[in-house]
Design an enzyme around this catalytic site. Structure first.
Site, PDB file in Angstrom:
ATOM      1  N   TRP A   1      39.811  39.670  37.597  1.00 35.10           N
ATOM      2  CA  TRP A   1      40.820  40.092  36.610  1.00 35.10           C
ATOM      3  C   TRP A   1      40.519  41.451  35.984  1.00 35.10           C
ATOM      4  O   TRP A   1      41.338  41.980  35.232  1.00 35.10           O
ATOM      5  CB  TRP A   1      40.931  39.032  35.499  1.00 35.10           C
ATOM      6  CG  TRP A   1      41.721  37.819  35.895  1.00 35.10           C
ATOM      7  CD1 TRP A   1      42.374  37.606  37.083  1.00 35.10           C
ATOM      8  CD2 TRP A   1      41.949  36.645  35.089  1.00 35.10           C
ATOM      9  NE1 TRP A   1      42.992  36.385  37.063  1.00 35.10           N
ATOM     10  CE2 TRP A   1      42.753  35.768  35.856  1.00 35.10           C
ATOM     11  CE3 TRP A   1      41.554  36.261  33.813  1.00 35.10           C
ATOM     12  CZ2 TRP A   1      43.167  34.531  35.371  1.00 35.10           C
ATOM     13  CZ3 TRP A   1      41.957  35.031  33.333  1.00 35.10           C
ATOM     14  CH2 TRP A   1      42.763  34.170  34.098  1.00 35.10           C
TER      15      TRP A   1
ATOM     16  N   HIS B   1      30.292  46.445  41.470  1.00 38.34           N
ATOM     17  CA  HIS B   1      31.693  46.757  41.783  1.00 38.34           C
ATOM     18  C   HIS B   1      31.874  48.284  41.735  1.00 38.34           C
ATOM     19  O   HIS B   1      31.262  48.957  40.909  1.00 38.34           O
ATOM     20  CB  HIS B   1      32.623  46.063  40.782  1.00 38.34           C
ATOM     21  CG  HIS B   1      34.057  46.159  41.185  1.00 38.34           C
ATOM     22  ND1 HIS B   1      34.800  47.299  40.981  1.00 38.34           N
ATOM     23  CD2 HIS B   1      34.875  45.285  41.827  1.00 38.34           C
ATOM     24  CE1 HIS B   1      36.022  47.103  41.473  1.00 38.34           C
ATOM     25  NE2 HIS B   1      36.091  45.894  41.990  1.00 38.34           N
TER      26      HIS B   1
ATOM     27  N   GLU C   1      34.047  50.083  40.503  1.00 36.91           N
ATOM     28  CA  GLU C   1      34.425  50.609  39.183  1.00 36.91           C
ATOM     29  C   GLU C   1      33.205  50.721  38.268  1.00 36.91           C
ATOM     30  O   GLU C   1      33.130  51.611  37.427  1.00 36.91           O
ATOM     31  CB  GLU C   1      35.532  49.730  38.570  1.00 36.91           C
ATOM     32  CG  GLU C   1      36.859  49.966  39.299  1.00 36.91           C
ATOM     33  CD  GLU C   1      37.784  48.768  39.334  1.00 36.91           C
ATOM     34  OE1 GLU C   1      37.600  47.815  38.561  1.00 36.91           O
ATOM     35  OE2 GLU C   1      38.714  48.789  40.174  1.00 36.91           O
TER      36      GLU C   1
ATOM     37  N   GLY D   1      41.987  41.679  43.356  1.00 38.41           N
ATOM     38  CA  GLY D   1      42.153  42.273  42.026  1.00 38.41           C
ATOM     39  C   GLY D   1      43.557  42.040  41.501  1.00 38.41           C
ATOM     40  O   GLY D   1      43.905  40.948  41.055  1.00 38.41           O
ATOM     41  N   GLY D   2      44.395  43.071  41.568  1.00 42.75           N
ATOM     42  CA  GLY D   2      45.740  43.032  40.992  1.00 42.75           C
ATOM     43  C   GLY D   2      46.527  41.766  41.324  1.00 42.75           C
ATOM     44  O   GLY D   2      47.172  41.184  40.443  1.00 42.75           O
TER      45      GLY D   2
HETATM   46  P1  PGA Z   1      42.716  45.240  44.152  1.00 42.51           P
HETATM   47  O1  PGA Z   1      41.196  45.192  43.599  1.00 42.51           O
HETATM   48  O2  PGA Z   1      42.955  43.932  44.876  1.00 42.51           O
HETATM   49  O3  PGA Z   1      43.562  45.399  42.942  1.00 42.51           O
HETATM   50  O4  PGA Z   1      42.791  46.410  45.099  1.00 42.51           O
HETATM   51  C1  PGA Z   1      40.174  44.595  44.337  1.00 42.51           C
HETATM   52  C2  PGA Z   1      38.874  44.707  43.566  1.00 42.51           C
HETATM   53  O5  PGA Z   1      38.604  45.738  42.972  1.00 42.51           O
HETATM   54  O6  PGA Z   1      38.079  43.743  43.537  1.00 42.51           O
END
Ligand code: PGA
Length: 255
Positions: free
Chosen positions: A11, A101, A103, A238-239
């Site tokens: 999330w 991750h 990010e 993710g999304g």
């Molecule tokens: P996404 O993100 O499905 O929104 O591309 C995947 C993730 O970063 O785990």
């Protein structure tokens, strides 16, 4: 070897505790079978914010559901303002955590040394790290994806041995949140490569048992093809995991 699929929602910094109940009823409603029976065939879980962990765990009390933290500090305790430790997670019965991750690497300065420390601390404490790796667009354009992935694997898993329990999430940075997922064959090629490196690090038998999940713009309409690939053992979503109904549709492709 037949590996069970793992469908994990990430999330990120989305959803309030007040949103959890709505998500849960959407997911349960769309599954079309009791969650408990679905969990007999596929592992499922969510990595919510720290503040939503308890609420999510309370709603999904079925055995086999994965409650996952998005991050953890490698130290047991200490003067690390703003951080969360493994004992704090363990107190909530959480023992699985995303590590490295992209990010975290990109926006929070997590370098390979930090990721090595975190993975090592998880394994030493009996936590299950889901270690995220992936190349950038520039690296792929320069044909460096395998070099980068091998390096990320070797550093992250420096202290892992054949008995260590972990999952790898292959998430090409260019595919995360861009709507541009890797094709099934691009992903399969990388997953097969990752398994071959795991074979060198922890032995071929163990590498055959470990799960390598794919992440990056997965959705209900592209997940089936990805999950058909022999070395793709699930997804880090993710999304598309923000919708209970959408996530349930993706889970059904993993059955
Ligand atoms: P996404 O993100 O499905 O929104 O591309 C995947 C993730 O970063 O785990």
């Amino acid at each position: 070897m037949k590996r069970r699929k793992l469908m994990l929602g990430n999330w990120k910094m989305n959803k309030l505790r007040a949103d959890v109940a709505g998500f849960v009823s959407e997911l349960r409603g769309e599954l079309g079978a009791p969650l408990q029976s679905v969990l007999q065939k596929v592992d499922i879980g969510i990595a919510p914010s720290f503040l939503c962990l308890e609420a999510v765990a309370r709603e999904f009390s079925e055995a086999g559901w994965w409650n996952v933290a998005q991050n953890v500090h490698h130290a047991e305790s200490g003067a690390f303002t703003g951080e969360i430790s493994m004992p704090m997670l363990a107190e909530l019965q959480i023992d699985k955590v995303l590590i490295g991750h992209s990010e975290r690497r990109q926006y929070f300065g997590e370098d390979s040394q930090i990721i090595t420390k975190k993975t090592s601390a998880c394994v030493a404490r009996g936590f299950h790290p889901i270690v995220c790796i992936g190349e950038s667009l520039e690296q792929r354009k320069s044909n460096l994806e395998k070099v980068v992935i091998e390096d990320q694997l070797r550093t992250a898993l420096a202290t892992c041995r054949s008995q260590s329990d972990f999952t790898i999430a292959y998430e090409p940075v260019w595919a995360i949140g861009t709507g541009l997922a890797a094709t099934a064959s691009q992903a399969q090629e990388m997953h097969q490569f990752i398994r071959s490196i795991l074979g060198k690090l922890v032995g071929a038998d163990r590498a055959d048992q470990l799960r390598i999940i794919y992440g990056g713009s997965t959705k209900p309409d592209n997940i089936a093809e990805l999950l058909k690939q022999p070395d793709i053992d699930g997804a880090l979503v993710g999304g598309a995991s923000l919708s209970g109904a959408g996530f349930a549709q993706m889970i059904m492709h993993a059955l």
